[in-house]
Design a protein around this motif. Structure first.
Motif, PDB file in Angstrom:
ATOM      1  N   GLU A 103      -3.622   9.921  -6.105  1.00  0.00           N
ATOM      2  CA  GLU A 103      -4.771   9.432  -5.329  1.00  0.00           C
ATOM      3  C   GLU A 103      -5.126   8.003  -5.735  1.00  0.00           C
ATOM      4  O   GLU A 103      -5.449   7.165  -4.889  1.00  0.00           O
ATOM      5  N   PHE A 104      -5.072   7.714  -7.026  1.00  0.00           N
ATOM      6  CA  PHE A 104      -5.376   6.369  -7.521  1.00  0.00           C
ATOM      7  C   PHE A 104      -4.423   5.338  -6.925  1.00  0.00           C
ATOM      8  O   PHE A 104      -4.847   4.248  -6.505  1.00  0.00           O
ATOM      9  N   MET A 105      -3.137   5.681  -6.837  1.00  0.00           N
ATOM     10  CA  MET A 105      -2.138   4.715  -6.366  1.00  0.00           C
ATOM     11  C   MET A 105      -2.019   4.658  -4.843  1.00  0.00           C
ATOM     12  O   MET A 105      -1.618   3.632  -4.297  1.00  0.00           O
ATOM     13  N   SER A 106      -2.355   5.749  -4.151  1.00  0.00           N
ATOM     14  CA  SER A 106      -2.167   5.783  -2.690  1.00  0.00           C
ATOM     15  C   SER A 106      -3.469   5.880  -1.911  1.00  0.00           C
ATOM     16  O   SER A 106      -3.503   5.605  -0.710  1.00  0.00           O
ATOM     17  N   GLY A 107      -4.543   6.325  -2.579  1.00  0.00           N
ATOM     18  CA  GLY A 107      -5.812   6.485  -1.886  1.00  0.00           C
ATOM     19  C   GLY A 107      -6.078   7.877  -1.386  1.00  0.00           C
ATOM     20  O   GLY A 107      -7.165   8.146  -0.866  1.00  0.00           O
ATOM     21  N   ARG A 108      -5.099   8.821  -1.560  1.00  0.00           N
ATOM     22  CA  ARG A 108      -5.286  10.183  -1.063  1.00  0.00           C
ATOM     23  C   ARG A 108      -4.668  11.185  -2.028  1.00  0.00           C
ATOM     24  O   ARG A 108      -3.623  10.930  -2.624  1.00  0.00           O
ATOM     25  N   ARG A 109      -5.301  12.365  -2.132  1.00  0.00           N
ATOM     26  CA  ARG A 109      -4.731  13.442  -2.940  1.00  0.00           C
ATOM     27  C   ARG A 109      -3.637  14.134  -2.134  1.00  0.00           C
ATOM     28  O   ARG A 109      -3.825  14.462  -0.955  1.00  0.00           O
TER      29      ARG A 109
ATOM     30  N   THR B 243       1.989   8.092   5.866  1.00  0.00           N
ATOM     31  CA  THR B 243       1.125   7.067   6.449  1.00  0.00           C
ATOM     32  C   THR B 243       0.719   6.075   5.371  1.00  0.00           C
ATOM     33  O   THR B 243       0.436   6.465   4.232  1.00  0.00           O
ATOM     34  N   GLN B 244       0.665   4.798   5.721  1.00  0.00           N
ATOM     35  CA  GLN B 244       0.293   3.770   4.755  1.00  0.00           C
ATOM     36  C   GLN B 244      -1.014   4.118   4.070  1.00  0.00           C
ATOM     37  O   GLN B 244      -1.984   4.496   4.698  1.00  0.00           O
ATOM     38  N   GLY B 245      -1.032   3.969   2.750  1.00  0.00           N
ATOM     39  CA  GLY B 245      -2.197   4.335   1.971  1.00  0.00           C
ATOM     40  C   GLY B 245      -3.310   3.307   2.044  1.00  0.00           C
ATOM     41  O   GLY B 245      -3.151   2.205   2.572  1.00  0.00           O
ATOM     42  N   ALA B 246      -4.460   3.674   1.461  1.00  0.00           N
ATOM     43  CA  ALA B 246      -5.631   2.801   1.481  1.00  0.00           C
ATOM     44  C   ALA B 246      -5.736   1.945   0.227  1.00  0.00           C
ATOM     45  O   ALA B 246      -6.512   0.994   0.188  1.00  0.00           O
TER      46      ALA B 246
ATOM     47  N   THR C  66      -1.388  16.453   5.219  1.00  0.00           N
ATOM     48  CA  THR C  66      -0.302  17.093   5.949  1.00  0.00           C
ATOM     49  C   THR C  66       0.990  16.326   5.644  1.00  0.00           C
ATOM     50  O   THR C  66       0.957  15.235   5.065  1.00  0.00           O
ATOM     51  N   GLU C  67       2.105  16.867   6.027  1.00  0.00           N
ATOM     52  CA  GLU C  67       3.383  16.211   5.768  1.00  0.00           C
ATOM     53  C   GLU C  67       3.452  14.849   6.462  1.00  0.00           C
ATOM     54  O   GLU C  67       3.961  13.879   5.898  1.00  0.00           O
TER      55      GLU C  67
ATOM     56  N   ARG D 255       0.866  -1.175   0.000  1.00  0.00           N
ATOM     57  CA  ARG D 255       0.000   0.000   0.000  1.00  0.00           C
ATOM     58  C   ARG D 255       0.903   1.226   0.000  1.00  0.00           C
ATOM     59  O   ARG D 255       1.555   1.529   0.998  1.00  0.00           O
ATOM     60  N   MET D 256       0.939   1.919  -1.123  1.00  0.00           N
ATOM     61  CA  MET D 256       1.819   3.081  -1.251  1.00  0.00           C
ATOM     62  C   MET D 256       1.382   4.210  -0.328  1.00  0.00           C
ATOM     63  O   MET D 256       0.187   4.513  -0.233  1.00  0.00           O
ATOM     64  N   THR D 257       2.332   4.844   0.304  1.00  0.00           N
ATOM     65  CA  THR D 257       2.059   6.116   0.956  1.00  0.00           C
ATOM     66  C   THR D 257       1.986   7.188  -0.128  1.00  0.00           C
ATOM     67  O   THR D 257       2.418   6.979  -1.265  1.00  0.00           O
ATOM     68  N   VAL D 258       1.438   8.349   0.217  1.00  0.00           N
ATOM     69  CA  VAL D 258       1.433   9.467  -0.730  1.00  0.00           C
ATOM     70  C   VAL D 258       2.868   9.829  -1.099  1.00  0.00           C
ATOM     71  O   VAL D 258       3.175  10.101  -2.266  1.00  0.00           O
TER      72      VAL D 258
END
Length: 394
Positions: free
Chosen positions: A292-298, A309-312, A303-304, A225-228
């Protein structure tokens, strides 16, 4: 019903015969269990002996003949060969309600394959396993290949999970000197992207089955699960490419729309200004959508600290090995744009657009090294997930 963690072991022979994709397609499409881990293991002789002993003790009271068959099979086929070449065994980890029963049903029973008792192909073993008896003496098994191994009960799983976690926690995540490897072999990285894991589907296995056309070996595997921050580093070079490719087109399109809407003839420099004010923000938004597609978040909404944090979004990372591996994988994968990919390629069959194009593959030896570093290919969370479950059960 209690939450369980259980596993499937894909045998060295199934891996050697490139049956991995077909097996995974069955597993992913026929269960609601969460797929939480995967690791390629090279059994030591000691682990094979220990696992064989577990198989005998946990199955023997119900079916001593099957227990001995399985134990002898593991002891004979899982350890390194006499020449030092290592056998590969792929461990898949699942979590959910009644996990052991569900995986056992999909796996199927061990039964003879002969003209007297043809199997339907419903289970994994119906399709990929063989147990051939002597025609004159059914007590003698002439050939035996179970295809996969899985514990029949939660109690059986608990006995084996810590053993595998202890081994996997110190084992390399990439298998060197695997059976079939040779000097001059090349490695490449493949990511089966998050769009393939959103619901139960045979797609991940079907993609792997298509990649098996290359004749390459899988020597590394992990659920990731990629982080941002991971995604920004991984796809960083894409941002400037999107700006240079998309921004001028958007600038020209915006100029044409304004001229049409207001019946104006705008000077050429207007397009340059619109490229800066509209085109670049548009390209950057496309880049944020990719992250966002790869990590779950824009990224702009994090925040930094949240960026690390581990992505969804879940993906599966595979390392393939063999002659000319990079070119062969990319040939089967097809161009980035699925609409331009030839028929029979992965992206043509499963991709949606340039971003949601189902899989990624490295394009050069330099990219392989860079991308393996970003996804920390030497680490694997499988043992940690097992330890977490065991701690919950204590």
């Amino acid at each position: 019903m209690a939450i369980e963690v259980s596993y499937i072991l894909i045998t060295p022979y199934s891996l050697l015969k490139s049956r991995t994709g077909g097996i995974i397609a069955r597993l992913m499409s026929r269960t609601d269990l969460e797929f939480i881990g995967a690791q390629m293991l090279a059994f030591s002789k000691e682990l094979a002996e220990q696992y064989g002993a577990h198989l005998e003790s946990s199955i023997a009271p119900n079916s001593p003949q099957v227990a001995k068959l399985l134990a002898d099979y593991v002891r004979r086929n899982f350890p390194p060969r006499e020449d030092g070449k290592q056998e590969r065994c792929l461990m898949l980890l699942f979590r959910g309600e009644d996990a052991c029963r569900k995986l056992t049903e999909i796996t199927g029973r061990l039964s003879p394959h002969s003209p007297r008792e043809l199997q339907s192909g419903e289970s994994i073993r119906d399709t990929y396993a063989d147990m051939v008896e002597d025609k004159d003496n059914p007590e003698i098994i002439r050939y035996f290949e179970p295809a996969v191994l899985t514990p029949p009960s939660s109690e059986s799983a608990m006995l084996k999970l810590k053993m595998f976690a202890d081994f996997a926690s110190t084992a390399p995540n990439l298998i060197d000197n695997a059976v079939g490897s040779d000097a001059g072999d090349e490695r490449t990285l493949v990511i089966i992207k998050p769009d393939n894991w959103r619901r139960p589907s045979s797609r991940p296995g079907n993609i792997m089955d298509m990649l098996s056309r290359t004749g390459l070996r899988i020597v590394g595997c992990k659920v990731h699960r990629m982080t941002v921050a991971d995604a920004l580093e991984f796809y960083g070079p894409v941002q400037e490419a999107l700006r240079s490719k998309l921004a001028p087109k958007i600038g020209e399109k915006a100029r044409a729309l304004l001229e049409k809407e207001f019946s104006l003839s705008l000077p050429a420099e207007t397009a340059e200004e619109l490229t800066r004010s509209v085109g670049i923000p548009y390209a950057d938004d496309q880049f944020s959508q990719l992250i966002e597609f790869m990590s779950g978040r824009r990224p702009e909404l994090c925040t930094e600290s949240e960026k690390t944090t581990q992505g969804a979004a879940k993906c599966l990372i595979l390392i393939y090995e063999g002659k000319d591996a990079i070119r062969k994988i990319r040939s089967v994968l097809g161009p980035t744009d699925p609409g331009k990919a030839p028929g029979g390629t992965v992206r043509r069959d499963f991709g949606s657009d340039v971003m949601v194009n189902t899989a990624h593959a490295s394009d050069s030896p330099e990219s392989v090294r860079r991308e393996m570093g970003i996804v920390r290919i030497e680490r694997n969370s499988l043992s940690a997930r097992i330890y977490e479950f065991l701690a919950e059960r204590c």
